[in-house]
Design a protein around this motif. Structure first.
Motif, PDB file in Angstrom:
ATOM      1  N   UNK A 197       0.875  -1.167   0.000  1.00 15.62           N
ATOM      2  CA  UNK A 197       0.000   0.000   0.000  1.00 15.62           C
ATOM      3  C   UNK A 197       0.913   1.217   0.000  1.00 15.62           C
ATOM      4  N   UNK A 198       0.413   2.310  -0.534  1.00 10.79           N
ATOM      5  CA  UNK A 198       1.236   3.511  -0.565  1.00 10.79           C
ATOM      6  C   UNK A 198       0.497   4.673  -1.186  1.00 10.79           C
ATOM      7  N   UNK A 199       1.283   5.675  -1.556  1.00 10.47           N
ATOM      8  CA  UNK A 199       0.776   6.892  -2.195  1.00 10.47           C
ATOM      9  C   UNK A 199       1.435   6.988  -3.564  1.00 10.47           C
ATOM     10  N   UNK A 200       0.634   7.199  -4.606  1.00 12.60           N
ATOM     11  CA  UNK A 200       1.203   7.314  -5.943  1.00 12.60           C
ATOM     12  C   UNK A 200       2.103   8.537  -6.028  1.00 12.60           C
ATOM     13  N   UNK A 201       3.131   8.421  -6.873  1.00  6.93           N
ATOM     14  CA  UNK A 201       4.060   9.534  -7.072  1.00  6.93           C
ATOM     15  C   UNK A 201       3.559  10.391  -8.219  1.00  6.93           C
ATOM     16  N   UNK A 202       3.526  11.692  -7.989  1.00  5.33           N
ATOM     17  CA  UNK A 202       3.220  12.668  -9.027  1.00  5.33           C
ATOM     18  C   UNK A 202       4.362  13.663  -9.026  1.00  5.33           C
ATOM     19  N   UNK A 203       4.990  13.850 -10.183  1.00  4.29           N
ATOM     20  CA  UNK A 203       6.100  14.795 -10.295  1.00  4.29           C
ATOM     21  C   UNK A 203       5.647  16.169  -9.816  1.00  4.29           C
ATOM     22  N   UNK A 204       6.443  16.834  -8.986  1.00  3.18           N
ATOM     23  CA  UNK A 204       6.047  18.145  -8.455  1.00  3.18           C
ATOM     24  C   UNK A 204       5.758  19.184  -9.543  1.00  3.18           C
ATOM     25  N   UNK A 205       6.339  19.015 -10.720  1.00  5.10           N
ATOM     26  CA  UNK A 205       6.096  19.954 -11.816  1.00  5.10           C
ATOM     27  C   UNK A 205       4.866  19.593 -12.640  1.00  5.10           C
ATOM     28  N   UNK A 206       4.235  18.474 -12.365  1.00  2.00           N
ATOM     29  CA  UNK A 206       3.087  18.002 -13.143  1.00  2.00           C
ATOM     30  C   UNK A 206       1.945  17.676 -12.201  1.00  2.00           C
ATOM     31  N   UNK A 207       1.194  18.668 -11.819  1.00  2.00           N
ATOM     32  CA  UNK A 207       0.114  18.464 -10.848  1.00  2.00           C
ATOM     33  C   UNK A 207      -1.255  18.334 -11.505  1.00  2.00           C
ATOM     34  N   UNK A 208      -1.314  17.751 -12.725  1.00  2.00           N
ATOM     35  CA  UNK A 208      -2.618  17.511 -13.346  1.00  2.00           C
ATOM     36  C   UNK A 208      -3.358  16.398 -12.610  1.00  2.00           C
TER      37      UNK A 208
END
Length: 75
Positions: A16-27
């Motif tokens: 279980x975890x939290x998906x990674x979203x690039x800090x420059x791509x917050x769509x």
């Protein structure tokens, strides 16, 4: 020299975890998930372990990326 560490997960583990979203791509917002580890990224040997990734396959078949440090084995 940094001491090599082993990744706490192997392919096939359920995490279980939290998906990674690039800090420059917050769509897309980070989301909680539970899935099966299908790939462990390079970098775990301690040099950049804080930014090492894994990929997990969800029940839907979709794969997500997460930082290893943001995951834990599912019960």
């Amino acid at each position: 020299m940094a001491r090599a560490r082993r990744c706490p997960y192997t392919v096939g583990d359920t995490v279980t975890g939290i998906t990674y979203v690039d800090p420059d791509d917050r769509r897309e917002a980070p989301q909680e998930f539970t899935g099966t580890v299908v790939q462990i990224g390079s970098g775990w040997a301690g040099i950049d372990a804080d930014r090492a990734f894994l990929w997990a396959r969800l029940d839907t078949g979709r794969e997500v990326q997460a930082l290893i440090k943001d995951c834990q084995k599912a019960p």
